[in-house]
Design an enzyme around this catalytic site. Structure first.
Site, short mmCIF file in Angstrom:
data_model
loop_
_atom_site.label_atom_id
_atom_site.label_comp_id
_atom_site.label_asym_id
_atom_site.label_seq_id
_atom_site.Cartn_x
_atom_site.Cartn_y
_atom_site.Cartn_z
N HIS A 115 1.00 -1.22 0.89
CA HIS A 115 0.04 -0.59 -0.17
C HIS A 115 1.05 0.92 -0.21
CE1 HIS A 115 -4.54 1.09 0.92
NE2 HIS A 115 -3.48 1.86 -0.04
N ASP A 143 -9.73 -0.31 3.99
CA ASP A 143 -8.69 -1.12 4.38
C ASP A 143 -9.29 -1.72 6.10
OD1 ASP A 143 -6.14 -1.61 5.55
OD2 ASP A 143 -5.08 0.09 3.90
N HIS A 145 -6.34 -1.35 8.44
CA HIS A 145 -5.41 -0.36 9.16
C HIS A 145 -5.65 0.67 8.65
CE1 HIS A 145 -3.70 -4.28 8.10
NE2 HIS A 145 -3.53 -4.00 9.73
N ASP A 147 -2.69 3.36 8.30
CA ASP A 147 -2.07 4.03 7.35
C ASP A 147 -2.10 5.52 7.34
OD1 ASP A 147 -2.02 0.85 6.46
OD2 ASP A 147 -2.45 1.07 4.86
N HIS A 160 3.84 1.06 3.92
CA HIS A 160 2.81 0.77 3.92
C HIS A 160 1.91 1.17 4.50
CE1 HIS A 160 2.23 -3.68 5.32
NE2 HIS A 160 2.77 -2.67 6.04
N ASP A 249 -7.91 -1.95 0.19
CA ASP A 249 -6.34 -3.08 0.35
C ASP A 249 -7.11 -4.65 0.79
OD1 ASP A 249 -4.98 -4.75 2.46
OD2 ASP A 249 -3.64 -3.06 2.45
N ASP A 251 -6.43 -6.90 2.54
CA ASP A 251 -6.89 -7.21 4.02
C ASP A 251 -8.15 -6.41 4.44
OD1 ASP A 251 -6.31 -4.75 5.32
OD2 ASP A 251 -4.03 -5.19 5.90
N GLU A 294 -1.92 -5.24 -1.59
CA GLU A 294 -1.39 -6.22 -0.54
C GLU A 294 -2.22 -7.66 -0.74
OE1 GLU A 294 0.56 -5.46 1.79
OE2 GLU A 294 0.65 -3.08 1.96
#
Length: 324
Positions: A115, A143, A145, A147, A160, A249, A251, A294
Site C-alpha cells: 500500500h 483497509d 489499517h 496507514d 506501507h 487494501d 486485507d 496487498e
C-alpha cells in the site's frame, strides 16, 4: 452475462478507456511475494474480463513494473523509515505514470504491490484532477489499517503504514529523494479522506484521526449501521460533486475471503460487503481511479487463488459490474 456500465461518469472525458499500471513493488513492508500480485491478477484474466465483459478499452503496456533501475543501492533508515529512498523513487515514477493516464480523462487502475504505492497513484490522480478540472479529489481508503502513521509514531518503520500521512502533509520531508518531490498539487485534504473497514489502528494513528477530525468508519460502525448506511454516510461526507480515488487494501476483507495478504486481521468485511462498497462508489459516477493492493500470492498456498478471485471481484465491481 456481464454488460457495460450504464452509469454516466461526471469527471472522466473518456470513461470507457482504462489506464492500467501494474506495480510489482514490495519495499513498503518486509514480506516478499506481494510483488507477484499484479502478474497473478492479470494471468487470472482480470484485464480480459474488463475489456471483453465490461467493454473497456484497456491501455496497458503489458509490463509489470519493478522499477529496478530506480531503486538506489544505498538506502539507510531515515526517521525510522525503512527503505525510504526506494519507496520515494518508485512512487515518484508511479505518480507520473498514473498522471499520464489521468490527465487524458481516462479511468486509472493501479495493481499493487504493497500500500505504500498509493503515495504514487493517489498523488498522480490528484495532480491530474487539479490541472484538468481545477478541483480537489476525495480518497476512500478501504483497509483494516489507517496507514496514516507519521514516521515517528510507527512501531515498524514500514512505509506501507504511512502513505496517507504523506499524502495529507501530516508527515513532511524536505529531502528531495525521500518524498520531497510531493508538491501541493499532489496532496489530499483531510476533509476529503474517508476510511471504511478499520479494525487494527495504532495508538498514534487514533490520535491523528481524532485531532484532525478525519472521517473514519470502523468495523464497529459497520456492525452497528450495516454496510449500506456506512457507505451512504461516507459518500455524504465527501459530497456528490467530488472526484473519488478508491484505494482498496485486500486485507479490509476478512481472512476467510482474502487469506493471502501480509497483515490479515480477523473480523473484517465479507466479500459481498467489499463488492458493495465498490459498486456504490461506481454508482456515484464520480470514481476516477482505483488501487488494489496487498494481495500476496506466496503467503498461503491454499488461499492464494481465493484471494486473487476476491481481488478481481472488487475491481470488476468498482468498474461497473453488477449482479443484474
Amino acid at each position: 452475462m456481464t454488460l457495460p456500465s450504464t452509469i454516466a461518469s461526471r469527471f472522466l472525458s473518456h470513461p470507457n478507456q482504462l489506464g492500467v499500471v501494474a506495480v510489482g513493488f514490495n519495499g513498503g513492508q518486509c514480506k516478499k511475494g506481494v510483488e507477484a500480485a499484479p502478474m497473478a491478477l492479470i494471468e487470472s484474466g482480470l484485464l480480459t474480463q474488463l475489456s471483453e465483459d465490461l467493454d473497456y478499452e484497456v491501455h496497458h503496456d503489458n509490463t509489470v513494473h519493478y522499477y529496478e533501475k530506480d531503486i538506489p543501492a544505498e538506502d539507510p533508515d531515515h526517521r525510522g523509515m525503512k527503505k525510504p529512498r526506494a519507496v520515494s523513487a518508485v512512487t515518484e515514477k508511479l505518480s507520473q505514470q498514473v498522471y499520464n493516464y489521468a490527465k487524458e480523462g481516462k479511468m486509472v487502475l493501479t495493481l499493487g504491490g504493497d500500500h505504500s504505492i498509493a503515495i504514487g497513484s493517489v498523488s498522480g490522480t490528484a495532480k491530474a484532477i487539479r490541472e484538468r478540472l481545477g478541483r480537489e479529489m476525495a480518497v476512500i481508503w478501504v483497509d483494516a489499517h489507517a496507514d496514516i502513521n507519521i514516521p515517528e509514531t510507527s512501531d515498524s518503520g514500514n512505509i506501507h503504514g504511512m502513505p496517507m500521512a504523506f499524502l495529507t502533509r501530516l508527515a513532511r520531508e524536505e529531502k528531495r529523494d525521500i518524498f520531497g518531490w510531493l508538491q501541493d498539487e499532489h496532496i489530499v485534504s483531510t476533509r476529503k479522506l474517508v476510511y471504511i473497514g478499520l479494525r487494527d489502528v495504532d495508538r498514534g494513528e487514533k490520535k491523528i484521526l481524532r485531532d484532525h477530525n478525519i472521517k473514519a468508519f470502523s468495523m464497529h460502525d459497520i456492525d452497528r449501521h450495516g454496510i449500506g448506511r456506512v457507505v451512504d454516510m461516507a459518500l455524504a461526507h465527501i459530497g456528490n460533486d467530488t472526484p473519488i480515488h478508491l484505494s482498496f487494501d485486500v486485507d479490509a476483507l476478512d481472512p476467510q475471503w482474502a487469506p493471502s495478504t501480509g497483515t490479515p486481521v480477523r473480523g473484517g468485511l465479507t466479500l459481498r460487503e467489499g463488492d458493495f462498497i465498490c459498486e456504490a462508489v461506481h454508482e456515484t459516477g464520480n470514481c476516477i481511479a482505483m488501487d488494489l493492493v496487498e494481495v500476496n500470492p506466496s503467503l498461503e498456498t491454499k488461499g492464494a487463488s481465493e484471494t486473487i478471485r476476491a481481488g478481481c471481484s472488487l475491481v470488476r465491481s468498482a468498474l461497473g459490474d453488477t449482479l443484474l
